[in-house]
Design an enzyme around this catalytic site. Structure first.
Site, mmCIF file in Angstrom:
data_model
loop_
_atom_site.group_PDB
_atom_site.id
_atom_site.type_symbol
_atom_site.label_atom_id
_atom_site.label_comp_id
_atom_site.label_asym_id
_atom_site.label_seq_id
_atom_site.Cartn_x
_atom_site.Cartn_y
_atom_site.Cartn_z
ATOM 1 N N TYR A 26 71.916 20.182 26.526
ATOM 2 C CA TYR A 26 70.290 20.474 26.121
ATOM 3 C C TYR A 26 70.567 22.068 25.642
ATOM 4 C CZ TYR A 26 68.438 16.801 29.097
ATOM 5 O OH TYR A 26 67.469 16.138 29.583
ATOM 6 N N HIS A 104 61.537 16.440 21.862
ATOM 7 C CA HIS A 104 62.355 16.724 23.537
ATOM 8 C C HIS A 104 64.221 17.434 22.643
ATOM 9 C CE1 HIS A 104 60.783 14.073 26.094
ATOM 10 N NE2 HIS A 104 60.258 13.414 24.797
#
Length: 153
Positions: A26, A104
């Site tokens: 991430y 996302h």
């Protein structure tokens, strides 16, 4: 002069942990870093920005319904893990007339099998996946274009 359209950036569970949660997947940016960048970009694009994050499904649904009631220009939704599990969140996206861009940071199709199905995708206007945190800026550019076009109609 008309009020600029507002874009809602809505983040789901665990996204408050960005910067420390699995940085190899991430990235190192925090959610605050991302929102600060988006606020600057929103000013450049001539739109207003509101950002929210919740680890609670009902709060995300409430935020989507408020975006509908208050006629927001568009929503950027990173539903996190709820993407793959929440029929209620999917139904909330389907129920509103505000365009929703599903976002996302990673590419769910390239991850574990349980992440490959999005319940949100069939009811979203568009999706941006796998560009890291830069995807937020891409989504904002798209959302601003959609919102500004809707406002001029």
């Amino acid at each position: 002069m008309a009020t600029p359209p507002t874009i809602l950036v809505l983040n789901g569970p665990n996204l408050n942990m960005l910067g420390t949660r699995e940085p190899e997947t991430y990235g190192a940016e925090t959610l605050d870093d991302i929102v600060a960048d988006l606020e600057t970009r929103a000013d450049e694009l001539g739109v207003s920005l509101e950002a929210d994050q919740s680890n609670h499904e009902g709060e995300l649904i409430d935020a989507l319904q408020r975006a509908h009631r208050e006629c927001f220009g568009a929503v950027i939704l990173n539903a996190g893990g709820f993407t793959h599990t929440s029929v209620a969140l999917r139904d909330a996206v389907a129920a509103i007339d505000v365009p929703v861009i599903e976002l996302h940071i990673s590419n769910p199709a390239a991850r574990e099998d349980f992440r490959k199905e999005s319940l949100i995708a069939p009811v979203a206007k568009a999706g941006i996946f796998g560009f890291g945190t830069a995807g937020y800026r891409m989504a904002l550019d798209a959302a601003a274009s959609i919102a500004l076009n809707r406002a001029s109609d």
